[in-house]
Scaffold this motif. Structure first.
Motif, mmCIF file in Angstrom:
data_model
loop_
_atom_site.group_PDB
_atom_site.id
_atom_site.type_symbol
_atom_site.label_atom_id
_atom_site.label_comp_id
_atom_site.label_asym_id
_atom_site.label_seq_id
_atom_site.Cartn_x
_atom_site.Cartn_y
_atom_site.Cartn_z
ATOM 1 N N LEU A 140 25.159 -51.306 -13.969
ATOM 2 C CA LEU A 140 25.580 -52.660 -13.634
ATOM 3 C C LEU A 140 25.107 -53.050 -12.236
ATOM 4 C CD1 LEU A 140 27.323 -54.756 -15.212
ATOM 5 C CD2 LEU A 140 29.225 -54.094 -13.717
ATOM 6 N N PHE A 141 24.411 -54.182 -12.160
ATOM 7 C CA PHE A 141 23.869 -54.661 -10.892
ATOM 8 C C PHE A 141 24.710 -55.819 -10.370
ATOM 9 C CE2 PHE A 141 19.920 -53.314 -13.284
ATOM 10 C CZ PHE A 141 19.870 -52.057 -12.689
ATOM 11 N N ARG A 142 25.173 -55.680 -9.143
ATOM 12 C CA ARG A 142 25.970 -56.733 -8.521
ATOM 13 C C ARG A 142 25.095 -57.767 -7.821
ATOM 14 N NH1 ARG A 142 31.639 -55.428 -7.603
ATOM 15 N NH2 ARG A 142 32.150 -53.327 -8.319
ATOM 16 N N THR A 143 23.832 -57.421 -7.541
ATOM 17 C CA THR A 143 22.941 -58.337 -6.822
ATOM 18 C C THR A 143 21.609 -58.459 -7.539
ATOM 19 O OG1 THR A 143 21.905 -56.634 -5.428
ATOM 20 C CG2 THR A 143 23.987 -57.581 -4.649
ATOM 21 N N ALA A 144 20.924 -59.577 -7.261
ATOM 22 C CA ALA A 144 19.591 -59.781 -7.827
ATOM 23 C C ALA A 144 18.610 -58.759 -7.285
ATOM 24 C CB ALA A 144 19.117 -61.199 -7.517
ATOM 25 N N ALA A 145 18.809 -58.337 -6.030
ATOM 26 C CA ALA A 145 17.919 -57.343 -5.433
ATOM 27 C C ALA A 145 18.005 -56.020 -6.181
ATOM 28 C CB ALA A 145 18.281 -57.146 -3.965
ATOM 29 N N GLN A 146 19.188 -55.632 -6.586
ATOM 30 C CA GLN A 146 19.340 -54.394 -7.354
ATOM 31 C C GLN A 146 18.637 -54.503 -8.706
ATOM 32 O OE1 GLN A 146 23.587 -53.949 -7.587
ATOM 33 N NE2 GLN A 146 23.734 -52.843 -5.633
ATOM 34 N N MET A 147 18.772 -55.655 -9.327
ATOM 35 C CA MET A 147 18.143 -55.846 -10.630
ATOM 36 C C MET A 147 16.621 -55.807 -10.505
ATOM 37 S SD MET A 147 19.458 -58.398 -13.535
ATOM 38 C CE MET A 147 18.921 -58.199 -15.237
ATOM 39 N N LYS A 148 16.103 -56.407 -9.453
ATOM 40 C CA LYS A 148 14.657 -56.400 -9.224
ATOM 41 C C LYS A 148 14.166 -54.974 -8.959
ATOM 42 C CE LYS A 148 11.029 -58.425 -6.323
ATOM 43 N NZ LYS A 148 10.754 -59.340 -5.171
ATOM 44 N N ALA A 149 14.924 -54.226 -8.173
ATOM 45 C CA ALA A 149 14.536 -52.858 -7.829
ATOM 46 C C ALA A 149 14.527 -51.939 -9.045
ATOM 47 C CB ALA A 149 15.460 -52.305 -6.764
ATOM 48 N N SER A 150 15.258 -52.304 -10.090
ATOM 49 C CA SER A 150 15.318 -51.448 -11.279
ATOM 50 C C SER A 150 14.013 -51.431 -12.056
ATOM 51 C CB SER A 150 16.452 -51.911 -12.203
ATOM 52 O OG SER A 150 16.109 -53.103 -12.890
ATOM 53 N N LYS A 151 13.091 -52.321 -11.696
ATOM 54 C CA LYS A 151 11.795 -52.341 -12.379
ATOM 55 C C LYS A 151 11.082 -51.000 -12.243
ATOM 56 C CE LYS A 151 8.319 -54.278 -14.548
ATOM 57 N NZ LYS A 151 7.332 -53.188 -14.498
ATOM 58 N N ALA A 152 11.240 -50.348 -11.091
ATOM 59 C CA ALA A 152 10.613 -49.038 -10.897
ATOM 60 C C ALA A 152 11.186 -48.021 -11.882
ATOM 61 C CB ALA A 152 10.823 -48.570 -9.459
ATOM 62 N N ASP A 153 12.505 -48.070 -12.109
ATOM 63 C CA ASP A 153 13.123 -47.172 -13.083
ATOM 64 C C ASP A 153 12.651 -47.487 -14.501
ATOM 65 O OD1 ASP A 153 14.607 -45.757 -11.201
ATOM 66 O OD2 ASP A 153 16.261 -47.184 -11.285
ATOM 67 N N GLN A 154 12.478 -48.765 -14.775
ATOM 68 C CA GLN A 154 12.012 -49.156 -16.107
ATOM 69 C C GLN A 154 10.614 -48.604 -16.382
ATOM 70 O OE1 GLN A 154 12.462 -53.480 -16.534
ATOM 71 N NE2 GLN A 154 14.244 -53.365 -15.194
ATOM 72 N N ASP A 155 9.753 -48.618 -15.375
ATOM 73 C CA ASP A 155 8.403 -48.081 -15.539
ATOM 74 C C ASP A 155 8.448 -46.597 -15.897
ATOM 75 O OD1 ASP A 155 7.356 -50.556 -14.931
ATOM 76 O OD2 ASP A 155 6.970 -50.086 -12.825
ATOM 77 N N ILE A 156 9.341 -45.869 -15.242
ATOM 78 C CA ILE A 156 9.461 -44.433 -15.519
ATOM 79 C C ILE A 156 10.076 -44.199 -16.891
ATOM 80 C CG2 ILE A 156 10.595 -42.303 -14.769
ATOM 81 C CD1 ILE A 156 10.271 -43.312 -11.901
ATOM 82 N N LEU A 157 11.062 -45.020 -17.267
ATOM 83 C CA LEU A 157 11.647 -44.912 -18.603
ATOM 84 C C LEU A 157 10.586 -45.159 -19.674
ATOM 85 C CD1 LEU A 157 15.010 -46.792 -17.964
ATOM 86 C CD2 LEU A 157 14.771 -44.364 -18.481
ATOM 87 N N ASP A 158 9.714 -46.133 -19.418
ATOM 88 C CA ASP A 158 8.611 -46.390 -20.351
ATOM 89 C C ASP A 158 7.688 -45.178 -20.456
ATOM 90 O OD1 ASP A 158 9.339 -48.994 -21.036
ATOM 91 O OD2 ASP A 158 8.267 -49.877 -19.342
ATOM 92 N N GLU A 159 7.410 -44.578 -19.301
ATOM 93 C CA GLU A 159 6.497 -43.435 -19.268
ATOM 94 C C GLU A 159 7.022 -42.277 -20.109
ATOM 95 O OE1 GLU A 159 4.631 -40.340 -15.937
ATOM 96 O OE2 GLU A 159 5.545 -42.241 -15.293
ATOM 97 N N TYR A 160 8.353 -42.082 -20.115
ATOM 98 C CA TYR A 160 8.941 -40.954 -20.839
ATOM 99 C C TYR A 160 9.596 -41.371 -22.165
ATOM 100 C CZ TYR A 160 8.074 -38.319 -16.610
ATOM 101 O OH TYR A 160 7.466 -37.701 -15.539
ATOM 102 N N ASP A 161 9.266 -42.578 -22.617
ATOM 103 C CA ASP A 161 9.759 -43.066 -23.912
ATOM 104 C C ASP A 161 11.284 -43.022 -24.016
ATOM 105 O OD1 ASP A 161 7.182 -43.614 -24.936
ATOM 106 O OD2 ASP A 161 6.916 -41.498 -25.430
ATOM 107 N N SER A 162 11.970 -43.345 -22.930
ATOM 108 C CA SER A 162 13.431 -43.427 -22.946
ATOM 109 C C SER A 162 13.831 -44.873 -23.248
ATOM 110 C CB SER A 162 14.017 -43.011 -21.591
ATOM 111 O OG SER A 162 13.746 -41.651 -21.326
ATOM 112 N N PRO A 163 14.525 -45.098 -24.350
ATOM 113 C CA PRO A 163 14.839 -46.476 -24.742
ATOM 114 C C PRO A 163 15.837 -47.149 -23.799
ATOM 115 C CG PRO A 163 15.984 -44.922 -26.158
ATOM 116 C CD PRO A 163 15.067 -44.106 -25.298
#
Length: 419
Positions: A140-163
Motif C-alpha cells: 500500500l502506497f500512501r504517496t504518489a512518489a512511493q507508487m512511482k518508485a515501485s516501477k523498479a520493483d515491477q521491472d524485477i517482478l517482470d524479469e522473474y515472472d512474478s505475477p
C-alpha cells in the motif's frame, strides 16, 4: 542414515520432514520446550514469494538515515560497541548497489519460487491446517512518489515472472474492502497475486506432529554447547543435558544462533540478528478487517489476516541479541493497524512479541554443504524463513542424502563467504 537437525523452528522442522520422507532416521534438537518458540512464533504470517528481495538495495543507506528520524521509524540502530555488528552493517552497505541487488535478488527468488512450488505437495501429503489463505499481498502506497518508485520493483517482478497488479485507490478497495474507511490515506498499491498467508507456528506445530508420526525424534530442552570435530568431520553435537548426540550427518538450522556453534569449527558466517516486533489481536468485525496481507510501505509494517486474528508485524532493530519487549516497543505496529483498520481488531487485547531474524548482509540464506563432508547448513533466512522454509528444507535434505537438489545451489552455500 541418521541425521541430527539442530533447531526446531520452521526451518529445522521442514528439513526434518523432507529427510524423514526420504527414509532418513532423524533427531531434532532444540533448547526450547517445543517447536517454533523463537523466530517462528509470531512473525508476519506472509508467504512473500513476490516480495523476496534483499534489504540491501540501491538507495537504502539514504533512506535509512531518513527512517532514523521518523517518529514511528521502521529502523533503529543501537550505538553498541560491537565490532561484529558494525562489520555486518558495512557489508550490507557494500551490497547496496544495482549489480549486487540483482544477483542477490535472483538467488532469493530461486529459493522462494521453489518453496512456492513444493509447499502445496507438502500440504496435500500432510493435511495440516495453518489458517492459510491465497489472496496475495497488497503493498500500500500512501504517496504518489512511493507508487512511482515501485516501477523498479515491477521491472524485477517482470524479469522473474512474478505475477502482480498495479492498482489505483478504488481497485485497492475492491481487493481489501475495509480500506474504504480510510480511502484518503493512500493513493494506490502493488498487488502480488501469488503470495499467500498463514500462521507459521501453527504450520510448524502441525508438521512436527506429522514428523513424529513418521518416526522423527524431538529432543527439547537441549542447549547445544558445541559441535565436536574428529578426523576433519563432525563427530557429534555436545549438549548440556544429554551430552553428545551423534549421527551420520548434521544440519545446522539454528537461525541467529548458528554462528555460536559454527565459528569455533571454522565456519564464519556473517549472520546477525535483526529484531522485529509484532502484535496479534482478535478480529472485531470481519467487514472492517483485512482479508489477506497489506504492507504499509511508509512504515514497513505488514498486516495479515490469520483466521479470526490479525497479525501486525514490522520494524528492524539492530541491537545485538536482546529479546527485551519494552513497554512502548510495539507502538509503531499498533499505530499502523489503528490507522488503516480502526474498526477491524481489538487493540486492547493485542499480544505483543519480539523475535530475532537471522540476517545475512546480502539477504540470501546459507544452504547446503560446508567444508565438512557431513555438516550442512539451513540458516540466514532473515525475514523470509517462513516463505523459504519448504524450498530450502527440501533442497538441503536432498543435499544431505547425496541427491542433486532440484534448484541450483550456486551462490547459496557458505562458499560465497570464503568458507
Amino acid at each position: 542414515m541418521k541425521v541430527v537437525v539442530m533447531g526446531a523452528g520452521v526451518i529445522g522442522v521442514t528439513t526434518a520432514y523432507y529427510l524423514a520422507k526420504q527414509g532418513a532416521e532423524v533427531v531434532v534438537i532444540d533448547r526450547q520446550t517445543g517447536p517454533g518458540l523463537e523466530t517462528s512464533y509470531a512473525n508476519a504470517g506472509q508467504l512473500s514469494y513476490g516480495m523476496s528481495s534483499p534489504w540491501a538495495a540501491p538507495g537504502i543507506p539514504k533512506k535509512a538515515v531518513k527512517w532514523m528520524f521518523m517518529k514511528r521509524r521502521p529502523l533503529f540502530i543501537w550505538p553498541l560497541i560491537d565490532p561484529v555488528m558494525w562489520k555486518w552493517c558495512a557489508q550490507m552497505v557494500r551490497n547496496c548497489n544495482e549489480e549486487s541487488y540483482r544477483i542477490n535478488k535472483g538467488r532469493m527468488v530461486r529459493v522462494s519460487s521453489y518453496s512456492r512450488d513444493v509447499m502445496p505437495d507438502l500440504i496435500d501429503d500432510t493435511g495440516i491446517a495453518y489458517d492459510g489463505r491465497q489472496k496475495g499481498t497488497l503493498q500500500l502506497f500512501r504517496t504518489a512518489a512511493q507508487m512511482k518508485a515501485s516501477k523498479a520493483d515491477q521491472d524485477i517482478l517482470d524479469e522473474y515472472d512474478s505475477p502482480y497488479e498495479v492498482l489505483g485507490r478504488d481497485a485497492c478497495i475492491a481487493v481489501e474492502p475495509a480500506l474504504a474507511e480510510v480511502r484518503n490515506k493512500f493513493v494506490g498499491g502493488l498487488r502480488l497475486t501469488a503470495d499467500r498467508t498463514g500462521d507459521c507456528r501453527m504450520f510448524t506445530i502441525g508438521l512436527t506432529e506429522k514428523c513424529a508420526e513418521m518416526g522423527v525424534e524431538f529432543q527439547y530442552g537441549q542447549t547445544i554447547r558445541s559441535i565436536a570435530v574428529e578426523n576433519d568431520e563432525i563427530a557429534g553435537v555436545e549438549t548440556e543435558i544429554a551430552g553428545r548426540i551423534a549421527g551420520d550427518a548434521y544440519v545446522c538450522a539454528m537461525g541467529s544462533y548458528a554462528v555460536d556453534v559454527l565459528n569455533p569449527v571454522g565456519i564464519k558466517l556473517p549472520i546477525y540478528p535483526v529484531k522485529g516486533y509484532s502484535v496479534t489481536l482478535p478480529v472485531v468485525e470481519d467487514a472492517f478487517a483485512p482479508q489477506s496481507t497489506i504492507m504499509d510501505e511508509t512504515h514497513k509494517v505488514a498486516i495479515t489476516r490469520l483466521g479470526d486474528r490479525i497479525r501486525v508485524a514490522g520494524q528492524a532493530e539492530i541491537a545485538g541479541y536482546s529479546d527485551r519487549l519494552g513497554p512502548h516497543a510495539t507502538d509503531t505496529v499498533k499505530h499502523v493497524i489503528a490507522d488503516l483498520f480502526p474498526r477491524g481488531g481489538d487493540i486492547s487485547k493485542a499480544e505483543g512479541w519480539t523475535g530475532l531474524r537471522p540476517m545475512t548482509p546480502d539477504g540470501t540464506p546459507v544452504l547446503g554443504a560446508t567444508r565438512y563432508p557431513n555438516l550442512f547448513l539451513n540458516t540466514g533466512h532473515g525475514t523470509l524463513g517462513w516463505t523459504m522454509a519448504c524450498g530450502s528444507g527440501k533442497a538441503v535434505a536432498d543435499a544431505v542424502l547425496g541427491k542433486t537438489p532440484e534448484i541450483s545451489m550456486e551462490g547459496l552455500t557458505a562458499a560465497r563467504y570464503g568458507n
